[in-house]
Motif scaffolding. Structure first.
Motif, PDB file in Angstrom:
ATOM      1  N   ILE A  28       0.840  -1.195   0.000  1.00 17.03           N
ATOM      2  CA  ILE A  28       0.000   0.000   0.000  1.00 17.03           C
ATOM      3  C   ILE A  28       0.877   1.248   0.000  1.00 17.03           C
ATOM      4  N   LYS A  29       1.944   1.232   0.787  1.00 18.63           N
ATOM      5  CA  LYS A  29       2.865   2.385   0.811  1.00 18.63           C
ATOM      6  C   LYS A  29       3.463   2.614  -0.577  1.00 18.63           C
ATOM      7  N   GLN A  30       3.883   1.556  -1.247  1.00 16.49           N
ATOM      8  CA  GLN A  30       4.435   1.692  -2.600  1.00 16.49           C
ATOM      9  C   GLN A  30       3.387   2.254  -3.559  1.00 16.49           C
ATOM     10  N   HIS A  31       2.144   1.821  -3.405  1.00 21.70           N
ATOM     11  CA  HIS A  31       1.052   2.331  -4.237  1.00 21.70           C
ATOM     12  C   HIS A  31       0.857   3.836  -3.996  1.00 21.70           C
ATOM     13  N   ILE A  32       0.857   4.257  -2.733  1.00 20.37           N
ATOM     14  CA  ILE A  32       0.709   5.679  -2.387  1.00 20.37           C
ATOM     15  C   ILE A  32       1.853   6.490  -2.984  1.00 20.37           C
ATOM     16  N   GLU A  33       3.074   5.990  -2.835  1.00 19.57           N
ATOM     17  CA  GLU A  33       4.238   6.697  -3.383  1.00 19.57           C
ATOM     18  C   GLU A  33       4.130   6.837  -4.898  1.00 19.57           C
ATOM     19  N   LYS A  34       3.688   5.771  -5.569  1.00 14.85           N
ATOM     20  CA  LYS A  34       3.567   5.786  -7.028  1.00 14.85           C
ATOM     21  C   LYS A  34       2.444   6.731  -7.474  1.00 14.85           C
ATOM     22  N   GLU A  35       1.271   6.634  -6.848  1.00 16.30           N
ATOM     23  CA  GLU A  35       0.104   7.415  -7.266  1.00 16.30           C
ATOM     24  C   GLU A  35       0.187   8.881  -6.851  1.00 16.30           C
ATOM     25  N   ILE A  36       0.637   9.143  -5.639  1.00 20.54           N
ATOM     26  CA  ILE A  36       0.556  10.488  -5.071  1.00 20.54           C
ATOM     27  C   ILE A  36       1.913  11.156  -4.948  1.00 20.54           C
ATOM     28  N   GLY A  37       2.960  10.378  -4.787  1.00 21.47           N
ATOM     29  CA  GLY A  37       4.283  10.963  -4.615  1.00 21.47           C
ATOM     30  C   GLY A  37       4.593  11.346  -3.184  1.00 21.47           C
ATOM     31  N   VAL A  38       3.749  10.958  -2.240  1.00 18.18           N
ATOM     32  CA  VAL A  38       3.989  11.227  -0.821  1.00 18.18           C
ATOM     33  C   VAL A  38       4.724  10.030  -0.246  1.00 18.18           C
ATOM     34  N   ALA A  56       2.358  15.064   5.382  1.00 14.36           N
ATOM     35  CA  ALA A  56       2.042  15.463   4.009  1.00 14.36           C
ATOM     36  C   ALA A  56       2.251  16.969   3.913  1.00 14.36           C
ATOM     37  N   GLN A  57       2.622  17.441   2.747  1.00 13.71           N
ATOM     38  CA  GLN A  57       2.850  18.876   2.565  1.00 13.71           C
ATOM     39  C   GLN A  57       1.558  19.680   2.596  1.00 13.71           C
ATOM     40  N   THR A  58       0.511  19.167   1.947  1.00 10.64           N
ATOM     41  CA  THR A  58      -0.742  19.916   1.838  1.00 10.64           C
ATOM     42  C   THR A  58      -1.929  19.049   2.254  1.00 10.64           C
ATOM     43  N   LYS A  62      -2.717  14.955   1.629  1.00  7.11           N
ATOM     44  CA  LYS A  62      -3.207  14.064   2.681  1.00  7.11           C
ATOM     45  C   LYS A  62      -4.475  13.347   2.225  1.00  7.11           C
ATOM     46  N   GLU A  63      -5.420  14.096   1.675  1.00  5.08           N
ATOM     47  CA  GLU A  63      -6.672  13.495   1.232  1.00  5.08           C
ATOM     48  C   GLU A  63      -6.438  12.509   0.093  1.00  5.08           C
ATOM     49  N   LYS A  64      -5.549  12.845  -0.814  1.00  7.82           N
ATOM     50  CA  LYS A  64      -5.256  11.942  -1.930  1.00  7.82           C
ATOM     51  C   LYS A  64      -4.602  10.656  -1.447  1.00  7.82           C
ATOM     52  N   LEU A  65      -3.721  10.744  -0.456  1.00 10.19           N
ATOM     53  CA  LEU A  65      -3.090   9.508   0.022  1.00 10.19           C
ATOM     54  C   LEU A  65      -4.088   8.640   0.764  1.00 10.19           C
ATOM     55  N   ILE A  66      -5.044   9.262   1.467  1.00 12.87           N
ATOM     56  CA  ILE A  66      -6.109   8.495   2.120  1.00 12.87           C
ATOM     57  C   ILE A  66      -6.942   7.768   1.062  1.00 12.87           C
ATOM     58  N   LEU A  67      -7.284   8.463  -0.015  1.00 16.13           N
ATOM     59  CA  LEU A  67      -8.073   7.853  -1.085  1.00 16.13           C
ATOM     60  C   LEU A  67      -7.280   6.788  -1.830  1.00 16.13           C
ATOM     61  N   ILE A 119     -13.786  18.249 -10.134  1.00 17.39           N
ATOM     62  CA  ILE A 119     -13.690  16.961  -9.433  1.00 17.39           C
ATOM     63  C   ILE A 119     -12.579  16.112 -10.051  1.00 17.39           C
ATOM     64  N   PHE A 120     -12.532  16.092 -11.369  1.00 20.78           N
ATOM     65  CA  PHE A 120     -11.500  15.320 -12.063  1.00 20.78           C
ATOM     66  C   PHE A 120     -10.106  15.804 -11.648  1.00 20.78           C
ATOM     67  N   GLU A 121      -9.861  17.104 -11.692  1.00 19.41           N
ATOM     68  CA  GLU A 121      -8.549  17.661 -11.337  1.00 19.41           C
ATOM     69  C   GLU A 121      -8.206  17.385  -9.876  1.00 19.41           C
ATOM     70  N   ALA A 122      -9.198  17.443  -8.990  1.00 25.51           N
ATOM     71  CA  ALA A 122      -8.961  17.216  -7.558  1.00 25.51           C
ATOM     72  C   ALA A 122      -8.594  15.770  -7.255  1.00 25.51           C
ATOM     73  N   ASN A 123      -8.887  14.864  -8.187  1.00 19.49           N
ATOM     74  CA  ASN A 123      -8.634  13.448  -7.953  1.00 19.49           C
ATOM     75  C   ASN A 123      -7.517  12.885  -8.826  1.00 19.49           C
ATOM     76  N   LYS A 124      -6.800  13.759  -9.512  1.00 14.28           N
ATOM     77  CA  LYS A 124      -5.621  13.323 -10.253  1.00 14.28           C
ATOM     78  C   LYS A 124      -4.505  13.096  -9.253  1.00 14.28           C
ATOM     79  N   PRO A 125      -3.636  12.208  -9.455  1.00 11.45           N
ATOM     80  CA  PRO A 125      -3.447  11.299 -10.579  1.00 11.45           C
ATOM     81  C   PRO A 125      -4.214   9.993 -10.456  1.00 11.45           C
ATOM     82  N   MET A 126      -5.020   9.845  -9.394  1.00 12.50           N
ATOM     83  CA  MET A 126      -5.766   8.588  -9.236  1.00 12.50           C
ATOM     84  C   MET A 126      -6.746   8.381 -10.382  1.00 12.50           C
TER      85      MET A 126
END
Length: 142
Positions: A28-38, A56-58, A62-67, A119-126
């Protein structure tokens, strides 16, 4: 700290988490790093719940890594213990229902279907494509 609910049967097939819980936190950590960069987070997976701690920086990061952690098949909850360097107001979370589109969600939330791109932009890169969402997926609504 918060606890976020997800649909356990929905989500990306990223893990061997259910089959091998010992390596699920790392996957899961590797997935977060790949998708979000955190990368300044620690992830544990126990019985369908992901516990995320770290920084998290912003608020958006934080919300993107939770998702990113929650929208994985086999994950039912995300326990959030992540601090934010630059706090901001929290986004709403929306669970996609059968028949939803980003336009339909935008019309419901903002009053205009044409605002789907927010909504699309707020959920990128997922989200890679605004036409590819699925029931049970949780999205950020800024």
């Amino acid at each position: 700290m918060g606890l976020f609910d997800f649909v356990k049967e929905a989500g990306a097939k990223v893990l061997d988490a259910v089959a091998n819980p010992a390596t699920a936190g790392t996957q899961i950590k590797q997935h977060i790093e790949k998708e979000i960069g955190v990368s300044d987070v620690d992830v544990q997976f126990i019985d369908g719940t992901v516990k995320v701690t770290g920084n998290a920086q912003t608020q958006a990061d934080k919300e993107k890594l939770i998702l990113a952690a929650g929208n994985i098949k086999g994950v039912q909850n995300v326990e959030d213990a992540v601090t934010v360097a630059k706090p901001d107001s929290e986004s709403k979370m929306y669970t996609v229902k059968k028949g939803d589109t980003l336009s339909k969600i935008a019309k419901e939330v903002y009053g205009k279907a044409g605002d789907y791109n927010k909504i699309f932009e707020a959920n990128k890169p997922m989200l890679k494509d605004p036409d590819h969402i699925y029931p049970g997926q949780v999205l950020r609504i800024p």
